[in-house]
Design an enzyme around this catalytic site. Structure first.
Site: not given
Ligand code: 3PG
Length: 213
Positions: A47, A51, A74, A134
Site C-alpha cells: 500500500e 502522502r 490515503t 479496514k
Molecule cells: C497509516 O495510516 O499510517 C497506517 O494506519 C499505518 O499506521 P502505523 O504507522 O501505525 O502502522
C-alpha cells in the site's frame, strides 16, 4: 465495479500475506528496490500512501516490479482515486469512507478497502455491499477487544486492522476470526528506506510474513 466484487478482490489481496506494508515513500528512486525487498521477504501486497509528492510515481515504479500487487492508500477524494488508477494501482485504501470516494472507486473499477471504526460505520459499508473493510485507526479505537466485539454481532464483515499495529500485537489481531490480515508501516521504517537498507527490510518483511494466522 460492485462493492461485492470489490470486496472479493480485496479479500484476495488480504489473503496474500499476513501483513500489508503501509508505505510512505519520499523518493521514487527508492520505489523499485523497496518493492523488491518486501516481495522477497514474502509481502507482495503493497500500500503506497498518497502522502508524498512522489507517491504516484512510486506506484508507477512499483507496479513494474514482478510479483507485487500495488495499491494506493490515503485516498481522500475522487481525484485521488482517478490518479491512483491511472498510475497503475490495482486496489485502493481509504482511512474512512465517503459517498464520493465509494462512488469514484466503483465507477473507476478500483477495488476499495474502505475503513470503519465503529459498529455503525461497519454496518453502513456492509449495507452497501462491502464485506471486507479496514479497521482504522485500530489501536486507539479499542484494538483487539473492540474488533472482537464488533465481530460478535457482525461476523459477515472481515477486516484488515491498521494503525498502531506492530510485530508485537499483530498475532493477537491475526488470531481473530474476523481478521484477514493487518496493515502496518513497521516493515519499512523511513530510516531504512532512506539509507537503502534493503536486506534489513527483507528481514523485517520475512519476520512479518511468518506470522501465523
Ligand atoms: C497509516 O495510516 O499510517 C497506517 O494506519 C499505518 O499506521 P502505523 O504507522 O501505525 O502502522
Amino acid at each position: 465495479m460492485t462493492p461485492e466484487h470489490a470486496s472479493e478482490l480485496t479479500a484476495k489481496v488480504c489473503a496474500l500475506a499476513p501483513v500489508i506494508p503501509v508505505l510512505v515513500v519520499e523518493d521514487a528512486a527508492h520505489a523499485a528496490d523497496l518493492a523488491r525487498a518486501l516481495i522477497e521477504g514474502g509481502l507482495p501486497a503493497l500500500e503506497v500512501t498518497l502522502r508524498t509528492p512522489s507517491a504516484l510515481e512510486v506506484i508507477r515504479e512499483m507496479a513494474r516490479v514482478e510479483g507485487g500487487v500495488v495499491g494506493a492508500g490515503t485516498l481522500l477524494s475522487p481525484e485521488d482515486v482517478e490518479a491512483a488508477k491511472e498510475a497503475g494501482a490495482t486496489f485502493g485504501v481509504c482511512p474512512g469512507a465517503t459517498k464520493r470516494i465509494l462512488d469514484a472507486c466503483e465507477a473507476n473499477d478500483l477495488p476499495l478497502l474502505p475503513a470503519a471504526a465503529t459498529a455503525s460505520e461497519v454496518l453502513r459499508l456492509y449495507e452497501r455491499g462491502y464485506t471486507v473493510q479496514k479497521f482504522f485507526p485500530a489501536e486507539v479505537n479499542g484494538g483487539v477487544p473492540a474488533l472482537k466485539a464488533i465481530g460478535a454481532p457482525i461476523p459477515q464483515v472481515k477486516f484488515c486492522p491498521t494503525g498502531g499495529v506492530s510485530l508485537r500485537n499483530a498475532p493477537e489481531y491475526l488470531s481473530l476470526s474476523n481478521t484477514l490480515c493487518v496493515g502496518g508501516s513497521w516493515v519499512a521504517p523511513k530510516e531504512m528506506v532512506a539509507s537503502g537498507d534493503w536486506a534489513g527490510i527483507t528481514r523485517l518483511a520475512a519476520e512479518a510474513a511468518a506470522l501465523p494466522r
